[in-house]
Design a protein around this motif. Structure first.
Motif, PDB file in Angstrom:
ATOM      1  N   ARG A  16       0.843  -1.192   0.000  1.00  0.00           N
ATOM      2  CA  ARG A  16       0.000   0.000   0.000  1.00  0.00           C
ATOM      3  C   ARG A  16       0.886   1.251   0.000  1.00  0.00           C
ATOM      4  NH1 ARG A  16      -3.463  -1.690   3.861  1.00  0.00           N
ATOM      5  NH2 ARG A  16      -4.445  -2.877   2.193  1.00  0.00           N
ATOM      6  N   THR A  17       2.085   1.114   0.522  1.00  0.00           N
ATOM      7  CA  THR A  17       3.029   2.233   0.569  1.00  0.00           C
ATOM      8  C   THR A  17       3.368   2.717  -0.834  1.00  0.00           C
ATOM      9  OG1 THR A  17       3.965   1.175   2.532  1.00  0.00           O
ATOM     10  CG2 THR A  17       5.211   2.992   1.587  1.00  0.00           C
ATOM     11  N   ALA A  18       3.508   1.805  -1.785  1.00  0.00           N
ATOM     12  CA  ALA A  18       3.803   2.201  -3.163  1.00  0.00           C
ATOM     13  C   ALA A  18       2.640   2.979  -3.773  1.00  0.00           C
ATOM     14  CB  ALA A  18       4.124   0.970  -4.004  1.00  0.00           C
ATOM     15  N   VAL A  19       1.425   2.586  -3.429  1.00  0.00           N
ATOM     16  CA  VAL A  19       0.239   3.304  -3.899  1.00  0.00           C
ATOM     17  C   VAL A  19       0.249   4.736  -3.361  1.00  0.00           C
ATOM     18  CG1 VAL A  19      -2.285   3.391  -3.816  1.00  0.00           C
ATOM     19  CG2 VAL A  19      -1.116   1.192  -4.100  1.00  0.00           C
ATOM     20  N   ALA A  20       0.559   4.880  -2.079  1.00  0.00           N
ATOM     21  CA  ALA A  20       0.629   6.208  -1.469  1.00  0.00           C
ATOM     22  C   ALA A  20       1.746   7.037  -2.083  1.00  0.00           C
ATOM     23  CB  ALA A  20       0.824   6.077   0.039  1.00  0.00           C
ATOM     24  N   ALA A  21       2.879   6.405  -2.362  1.00  0.00           N
ATOM     25  CA  ALA A  21       4.014   7.125  -2.942  1.00  0.00           C
ATOM     26  C   ALA A  21       3.690   7.640  -4.340  1.00  0.00           C
ATOM     27  CB  ALA A  21       5.243   6.234  -2.968  1.00  0.00           C
ATOM     28  N   ARG A  22       2.953   6.852  -5.105  1.00  0.00           N
ATOM     29  CA  ARG A  22       2.564   7.312  -6.446  1.00  0.00           C
ATOM     30  C   ARG A  22       1.665   8.537  -6.348  1.00  0.00           C
ATOM     31  NH1 ARG A  22       2.306   1.688  -7.582  1.00  0.00           N
ATOM     32  NH2 ARG A  22       0.049   1.643  -7.275  1.00  0.00           N
ATOM     33  N   TRP A  23       0.779   8.556  -5.367  1.00  0.00           N
ATOM     34  CA  TRP A  23      -0.071   9.729  -5.152  1.00  0.00           C
ATOM     35  C   TRP A  23       0.792  10.941  -4.796  1.00  0.00           C
ATOM     36  CZ3 TRP A  23      -1.119  11.860  -0.059  1.00  0.00           C
ATOM     37  CH2 TRP A  23      -1.996  12.964  -0.092  1.00  0.00           C
ATOM     38  N   VAL A  24       1.758  10.753  -3.917  1.00  0.00           N
ATOM     39  CA  VAL A  24       2.667  11.850  -3.553  1.00  0.00           C
ATOM     40  C   VAL A  24       3.379  12.369  -4.796  1.00  0.00           C
ATOM     41  CG1 VAL A  24       4.748  12.476  -2.256  1.00  0.00           C
ATOM     42  CG2 VAL A  24       2.995  11.044  -1.185  1.00  0.00           C
ATOM     43  N   ALA A  25       3.859  11.465  -5.638  1.00  0.00           N
ATOM     44  CA  ALA A  25       4.581  11.859  -6.846  1.00  0.00           C
ATOM     45  C   ALA A  25       3.681  12.624  -7.812  1.00  0.00           C
ATOM     46  CB  ALA A  25       5.162  10.627  -7.526  1.00  0.00           C
ATOM     47  N   GLU A  26       2.425  12.197  -7.920  1.00  0.00           N
ATOM     48  CA  GLU A  26       1.481  12.885  -8.816  1.00  0.00           C
ATOM     49  C   GLU A  26       1.208  14.304  -8.339  1.00  0.00           C
ATOM     50  OE1 GLU A  26      -1.872  10.305  -8.793  1.00  0.00           O
ATOM     51  OE2 GLU A  26      -0.888   8.752 -10.019  1.00  0.00           O
ATOM     52  N   VAL A  27       1.027  14.481  -7.038  1.00  0.00           N
ATOM     53  CA  VAL A  27       0.794  15.822  -6.497  1.00  0.00           C
ATOM     54  C   VAL A  27       2.062  16.658  -6.640  1.00  0.00           C
ATOM     55  CG1 VAL A  27       0.236  17.145  -4.416  1.00  0.00           C
ATOM     56  CG2 VAL A  27      -0.982  15.015  -4.907  1.00  0.00           C
ATOM     57  N   ALA A  28       3.208  16.059  -6.343  1.00  0.00           N
ATOM     58  CA  ALA A  28       4.479  16.788  -6.421  1.00  0.00           C
ATOM     59  C   ALA A  28       4.768  17.267  -7.840  1.00  0.00           C
ATOM     60  CB  ALA A  28       5.614  15.899  -5.922  1.00  0.00           C
ATOM     61  N   ALA A  29       4.376  16.477  -8.831  1.00  0.00           N
ATOM     62  CA  ALA A  29       4.633  16.844 -10.225  1.00  0.00           C
ATOM     63  C   ALA A  29       3.911  18.127 -10.623  1.00  0.00           C
ATOM     64  CB  ALA A  29       4.208  15.704 -11.152  1.00  0.00           C
ATOM     65  N   GLN A  30       2.847  18.478  -9.886  1.00  0.00           N
ATOM     66  CA  GLN A  30       2.080  19.693 -10.171  1.00  0.00           C
ATOM     67  C   GLN A  30       2.531  20.886  -9.331  1.00  0.00           C
ATOM     68  OE1 GLN A  30      -0.057  19.446 -12.760  1.00  0.00           O
ATOM     69  NE2 GLN A  30       0.645  17.311 -12.839  1.00  0.00           N
ATOM     70  N   HIS A  31       3.548  20.691  -8.503  1.00  0.00           N
ATOM     71  CA  HIS A  31       3.992  21.766  -7.612  1.00  0.00           C
ATOM     72  C   HIS A  31       4.578  22.922  -8.421  1.00  0.00           C
ATOM     73  CE1 HIS A  31       6.134  23.896  -4.419  1.00  0.00           C
ATOM     74  NE2 HIS A  31       5.362  23.239  -3.569  1.00  0.00           N
ATOM     75  N   PRO A  32       4.288  24.171  -8.028  1.00  0.00           N
ATOM     76  CA  PRO A  32       4.812  25.330  -8.768  1.00  0.00           C
ATOM     77  C   PRO A  32       6.334  25.343  -8.909  1.00  0.00           C
ATOM     78  CG  PRO A  32       3.103  26.022  -7.234  1.00  0.00           C
ATOM     79  CD  PRO A  32       3.356  24.580  -6.957  1.00  0.00           C
ATOM     80  N   ALA A  33       7.045  24.827  -7.901  1.00  0.00           N
ATOM     81  CA  ALA A  33       8.506  24.811  -7.973  1.00  0.00           C
ATOM     82  C   ALA A  33       8.995  23.872  -9.071  1.00  0.00           C
ATOM     83  CB  ALA A  33       9.108  24.389  -6.628  1.00  0.00           C
ATOM     84  N   VAL A  34       8.228  22.811  -9.331  1.00  0.00           N
ATOM     85  CA  VAL A  34       8.569  21.896 -10.420  1.00  0.00           C
ATOM     86  C   VAL A  34       8.331  22.587 -11.765  1.00  0.00           C
ATOM     87  CG1 VAL A  34       7.992  19.707 -11.536  1.00  0.00           C
ATOM     88  CG2 VAL A  34       8.120  19.844  -9.041  1.00  0.00           C
ATOM     89  N   ALA A  35       7.196  23.253 -11.897  1.00  0.00           N
ATOM     90  CA  ALA A  35       6.873  23.967 -13.134  1.00  0.00           C
ATOM     91  C   ALA A  35       7.891  25.060 -13.429  1.00  0.00           C
ATOM     92  CB  ALA A  35       5.468  24.557 -13.040  1.00  0.00           C
TER      93      ALA A  35
END
Length: 203
Positions: A16-35
């Motif tokens: 389940r940890t991998a599922v949670a990590a993918r969610w974190v990565a998806e949200v992080a990919a939209q972070h303004p600092a990434v853009a």
């Protein structure tokens, strides 16, 4: 650019940890600092490193790594400026695989920042309390904000042997964004210390 690792802190099959990590990565990919090209996030899966139970003959404090798997792990962790640990709670504490992976290294963790996303029956909060103590010993700045995912309300699970689907409550994503803000800010603030330490070690 500030590089942040999203560390999957469990090696169990169908985690389940991998599922949670993918969610974190998806949200992080939209972070303004990434853009803006100021930060990047990368998932690091402990299961891909094949770390045995700690088998280095010299304590990690000395940085004298003798095994190929340790050198590979050290190279990965050294390359990041901060971390988001995604962890379950096992028996009121941190998974053995995660603690073992942390204990393989020392200087590679120093003068960086960490945030915590946990999950479990109690949201994984007790595992994070132990992780905070360990990170402090390794000179890692712990950010205050934490995401605690409940197995009852933040996942859709029909079979306990399967990881299920993550379904975070409406407050979880804003909390995660706040956590990411803090990890980026602290990782950037600690850059002069990392550079000074790197200069001393290479002198």
């Amino acid at each position: 650019m500030t590089r942040i690792a999203i560390i999957i802190g469990s090696t169990r099959p169908r985690r389940r940890t991998a599922v949670a990590a993918r969610w974190v990565a998806e949200v992080a990919a939209q972070h303004p600092a990434v853009a803006a090209g100021q930060a990047t996030f990368e998932v690091v899966d402990l299961a891909e490193y094949g770390l045995s139970v700690l088998d280095e003959p010299v304590p990690a404090l000395f940085g004298d790594y003798r095994n190929a798997h340790t050198a590979r792990w050290a190279e990965t962790i050294r390359s990041f400026d901060g971390f988001v640990f995604v962890t379950p709670e096992y028996n009121h504490s941190v998974p053995a695989a995660l603690k073992n992976a942390i204990d393989f290294l020392f200087a590679e963790w120093n003068n960086k920042a960490a945030g915590f996303v946990s999950h479990g029956v109690h949201g994984g909060t007790r595992a994070v309390e132990h992780l905070r103590l360990t990170m402090t010993e390794l000179q890692v700045a712990n950010v205050r904000t934490q995401v605690a995912l409940s197995v009852f309300t933040d996942f859709e699970i029909t079979d306990p042997a399967e990881p299920g689907v993550i379904a975070p409550g409406p407050h979880q994503e804003p909390t995660l964004i706040e956590l990411l803000d803090e990890v980026i800010a602290w990782s950037q603030a600690l850059k002069p210390l990392r550079e000074a330490t790197s200069h001393v070690l290479s002198a």
